[in-house]
Design an enzyme around this catalytic site. Structure first.
Site, PDB file in Angstrom:
ATOM      1  N   ASN A  95       0.537 -46.380  -1.819  1.00  0.00           N
ATOM      2  CA  ASN A  95       1.188 -45.316  -1.685  1.00  0.00           C
ATOM      3  C   ASN A  95       1.731 -43.698  -0.726  1.00  0.00           C
ATOM      4  O   ASN A  95       2.271 -42.851  -0.486  1.00  0.00           O
ATOM      5  CB  ASN A  95       1.844 -44.523  -2.697  1.00  0.00           C
ATOM      6  CG  ASN A  95       2.092 -45.496  -4.089  1.00  0.00           C
ATOM      7  OD1 ASN A  95       2.701 -46.432  -3.577  1.00  0.00           O
ATOM      8  ND2 ASN A  95       1.443 -45.208  -5.426  1.00  0.00           N
ATOM      9  N   ASP A 146      14.836 -38.574  -9.619  1.00  0.00           N
ATOM     10  CA  ASP A 146      13.416 -39.321  -9.122  1.00  0.00           C
ATOM     11  C   ASP A 146      13.143 -39.519  -8.321  1.00  0.00           C
ATOM     12  O   ASP A 146      13.458 -40.579  -8.079  1.00  0.00           O
ATOM     13  CB  ASP A 146      12.258 -39.177 -10.554  1.00  0.00           C
ATOM     14  CG  ASP A 146      11.207 -39.542  -9.894  1.00  0.00           C
ATOM     15  OD1 ASP A 146      10.685 -39.110  -9.052  1.00  0.00           O
ATOM     16  OD2 ASP A 146      10.074 -39.690 -10.901  1.00  0.00           O
ATOM     17  N   GLU A 195      16.795 -42.982 -10.309  1.00  0.00           N
ATOM     18  CA  GLU A 195      15.282 -42.955  -9.291  1.00  0.00           C
ATOM     19  C   GLU A 195      16.247 -43.130  -8.163  1.00  0.00           C
ATOM     20  O   GLU A 195      17.171 -43.171  -7.459  1.00  0.00           O
ATOM     21  CB  GLU A 195      13.952 -43.985  -9.087  1.00  0.00           C
ATOM     22  CG  GLU A 195      13.626 -43.375 -10.614  1.00  0.00           C
ATOM     23  CD  GLU A 195      11.606 -45.082 -10.506  1.00  0.00           C
ATOM     24  OE1 GLU A 195      11.543 -45.146  -9.174  1.00  0.00           O
ATOM     25  OE2 GLU A 195      11.666 -45.522 -11.774  1.00  0.00           O
ATOM     26  N   SER A 210      10.494 -47.831  -8.393  1.00  0.00           N
ATOM     27  CA  SER A 210       8.826 -48.214  -7.781  1.00  0.00           C
ATOM     28  C   SER A 210       8.110 -49.787  -7.620  1.00  0.00           C
ATOM     29  O   SER A 210       7.354 -50.103  -6.731  1.00  0.00           O
ATOM     30  CB  SER A 210       8.030 -47.011  -8.145  1.00  0.00           C
ATOM     31  OG  SER A 210       8.054 -47.872  -9.496  1.00  0.00           O
ATOM     32  N   HIS A 267      11.302 -45.073 -13.946  1.00  0.00           N
ATOM     33  CA  HIS A 267       9.622 -45.342 -14.388  1.00  0.00           C
ATOM     34  C   HIS A 267       9.347 -44.716 -15.717  1.00  0.00           C
ATOM     35  O   HIS A 267      10.173 -43.983 -16.083  1.00  0.00           O
ATOM     36  CB  HIS A 267       9.196 -43.989 -13.603  1.00  0.00           C
ATOM     37  CG  HIS A 267       7.807 -43.667 -12.833  1.00  0.00           C
ATOM     38  ND1 HIS A 267       7.067 -43.049 -13.214  1.00  0.00           N
ATOM     39  CD2 HIS A 267       7.010 -44.593 -12.381  1.00  0.00           C
ATOM     40  CE1 HIS A 267       5.135 -43.078 -13.427  1.00  0.00           C
ATOM     41  NE2 HIS A 267       5.325 -43.789 -12.293  1.00  0.00           N
ATOM     42  N   LYS A 283       2.939 -39.417  -2.833  1.00  0.00           N
ATOM     43  CA  LYS A 283       2.798 -40.631  -2.308  1.00  0.00           C
ATOM     44  C   LYS A 283       2.973 -40.202  -0.987  1.00  0.00           C
ATOM     45  O   LYS A 283       2.308 -39.851  -0.170  1.00  0.00           O
ATOM     46  CB  LYS A 283       4.588 -41.139  -2.856  1.00  0.00           C
ATOM     47  CG  LYS A 283       4.067 -42.147  -4.453  1.00  0.00           C
ATOM     48  CD  LYS A 283       4.306 -41.256  -5.140  1.00  0.00           C
ATOM     49  CE  LYS A 283       4.142 -42.071  -6.405  1.00  0.00           C
ATOM     50  NZ  LYS A 283       4.780 -42.226  -7.490  1.00  0.00           N
ATOM     51  N   HIS A 317       9.388 -41.502  -4.101  1.00  0.00           N
ATOM     52  CA  HIS A 317       8.995 -42.888  -3.081  1.00  0.00           C
ATOM     53  C   HIS A 317      10.246 -42.370  -2.299  1.00  0.00           C
ATOM     54  O   HIS A 317      10.015 -43.639  -0.995  1.00  0.00           O
ATOM     55  CB  HIS A 317       9.649 -44.467  -4.006  1.00  0.00           C
ATOM     56  CG  HIS A 317       8.144 -44.395  -4.759  1.00  0.00           C
ATOM     57  ND1 HIS A 317       6.447 -45.106  -4.469  1.00  0.00           N
ATOM     58  CD2 HIS A 317       8.127 -44.624  -5.583  1.00  0.00           C
ATOM     59  CE1 HIS A 317       5.730 -45.329  -5.497  1.00  0.00           C
ATOM     60  NE2 HIS A 317       6.742 -45.076  -6.585  1.00  0.00           N
TER      61      HIS A 317
HETATM   62  C1  LIG Z   1       4.014 -41.734  -9.660  1.00  0.00           C
HETATM   63  C2  LIG Z   1       5.416 -41.312  -9.696  1.00  0.00           C
HETATM   64  C3  LIG Z   1       5.928 -40.724 -11.275  1.00  0.00           C
HETATM   65  C4  LIG Z   1       4.480 -39.787 -11.546  1.00  0.00           C
HETATM   66  O1  LIG Z   1       3.869 -39.210 -10.845  1.00  0.00           O
HETATM   67  P1  LIG Z   1       2.660 -37.991 -10.507  1.00  0.00           P
HETATM   68  O2  LIG Z   1       2.371 -36.965  -9.495  1.00  0.00           O
HETATM   69  O3  LIG Z   1       1.689 -39.642  -9.711  1.00  0.00           O
HETATM   70  O4  LIG Z   1       2.603 -37.927 -12.373  1.00  0.00           O
HETATM   71  C5  LIG Z   1       6.933 -40.138 -10.910  1.00  0.00           C
HETATM   72  N1  LIG Z   1       8.074 -41.119 -10.725  1.00  0.00           N
HETATM   73  C6  LIG Z   1       7.870 -42.128  -9.956  1.00  0.00           C
HETATM   74  C7  LIG Z   1       9.103 -42.743 -10.131  1.00  0.00           C
HETATM   75  C8  LIG Z   1       6.821 -42.868  -9.410  1.00  0.00           C
HETATM   76  O5  LIG Z   1       6.943 -43.394  -8.504  1.00  0.00           O
END
Ligand SMILES: *Cc1c(COP(=O)(O)O)cnc(C)c1O
Length: 383
Positions: free
Chosen positions: A47, A204, A175, A179, A133, A236, A207
């Protein structure tokens, strides 16, 4: 029942399904290579989209931070763990993304848990994209609020659910870039539906941040919206770890009072905050990296058309090859490993049944010949 028989029953149930998970020790990895104990692999599971995990300026910012502040923050941000480095990073993030406030969390997982737990009560309702997620879904399931899911990336489905009144507040959750599929949410439509019903949207953008939009400001900037709650994560494209919540003054003040993941957890090391500040600068001036990533994505998609597997509609760095069959996805991943290529198979329940896949991710650090090698290996596979 005694502990040991409980655990052994649970473990054998899981071993019998194809859900058994294993970790593997690696020496290190970056956006291009993974150094396992048995050698070096081309890494198509990273990532680290811009290759920043190995960026010299960021490494040196972290080193200087450690010398200046020591290695740990020494406590929660409410006690001793909020330093100038944390404050500067929050200000920098808020300015960059156009929000009044940013609050740092130690991970995206804890940001999602902390924000949803603090904001939602039993009168309230969460309406989430059904492919959100695990950290969002789990937060919603633990919350006393009612949970409804809308069909993936379908604002009409969201509108239908919003049409049912709710006594309390409603939080819509999605999101920016998904992901597992790499597809982008129709954020403008989703925000529109959410706003006309007087509710709040939480996006969120784990990505999308750093990769999409002008200066890497993410999916929301790219689609011209400013959700009431924006989550960005640093594991990421930033190449580090941690997360931030972007919101207005009032919501930030509320979270400082009520978000237990902030209050009862040690804040990130100040040196990490300092490294993150440098990562923000690298991202802001990272057009060349984003361009290289885009070229790799385009090249991969062109070449992958010729493979006997389906691509998704993704235009992002996440480019899954849908293999469908669970066992086939695993044998393909093992076969690639023998060829020196690291790509993990993702199976249900992480993805919907019948959609097992190789989750290929591209980064700015890949060279065209890396993609050629991947294609050659995939063409050579016989099940
Ligand atoms: C990776 C991810 C998370 C978690 O984030 P971390 O900082 O790794 O705990 C949360 N939401 C999404 C969409 C992710 O891809």
């Amino acid at each position: 029942m005694d502990w040991s028989s409980y655990l052994s029953r649970q473990l054998s149930e899981r071993r019998d399904t194809s859900l058994w998970r294993q970790r593997q020790v690696n020496q290190k990895s970056d956006g291009r290579f993974l150094y396992a104990t048995d050698g070096k692999y081309l890494n198509f599971s990273s990532n680290d989209y811009l290759g920043l995990s190995a960026n010299p300026a960021i490494i040196s910012a972290w080193q200087r931070g450690a010398e200046q502040y020591g290695v740990g923050s020494g406590g929660s941000g409410h006690i001793t763990g909020y330093t100038k480095a944390h404050q500067l990073l929050e200000q920098q993030l808020a300015d960059w993304l156009g929000y009044p406030k940013a609050l740092l969390f130690i991970s995206g997982y804890s940001a999602n848990q902390g924000v949803i737990a603090a904001l939602m009560t039993e009168q309230d309702r969460i309406i989430a994209d059904r492919l959100s997620h695990a950290s969002l879904m789990e937060a919603a399931m633990h919350s006393p609020a009612q949970l409804r899911r809308f069909l993936h990336n379908q604002p009409e489905s969201l509108a239908n659910l919003l049409a049912t009144p709710c006594v309390g507040k409603t939080l819509v959750v999605t999101e920016g870039v998904f992901s597992m599929d790499g597809d982008c949410a129709p954020l403008a439509d989703i925000h529109q539906q959410t706003r006309i019903s007087g509710n709040w949207l939480m996006v969120d953008d784990a990505h999308g941040i750093g990769v999409c939009g002008e200066q890497g400001r993410g999916s929301c900037w790219q689609q011209g919206i400013k959700p009431e709650i924006l989550i960005v994560t640093f594991g990421k494209a930033f190449g580090l770890s941690g997360a931030a919540v972007l919101c207005d003054e009032q919501a930030a003040e509320y979270l400082i009072q009520y978000a237990r993941h902030l209050i009862y957890s040690t804040s990130m090391p100040p040196a990490q905050a300092q490294a993150l500040s440098e990562a923000v600068r690298q991202i802001q001036s990272g057009d060349e990296l984003r361009q290289r990533l885009q070229q790799n994505i385009n090249y991969f998609r062109r070449q992958a058309q010729k493979l006997p597997f389906n691509l998704t509609d993704s235009i992002t760095a996440i480019q899954p090859l849908i293999v469908s069959d669970n066992e086939l996805s695993v044998s393909l991943s093992q076969y690639l490993q023998q060829k020196g290529i690291w790509v993990k198979a993702i199976r249900p329940p992480t993805v919907p049944p019948g959609s097992a896949r190789l989750r290929i991710t591209l980064t700015a650090s890949h060279m065209p010949q890396d993609i050629d090698m991947l294609m050659e290996a995939l063409h050579g596979f016989r099940s």
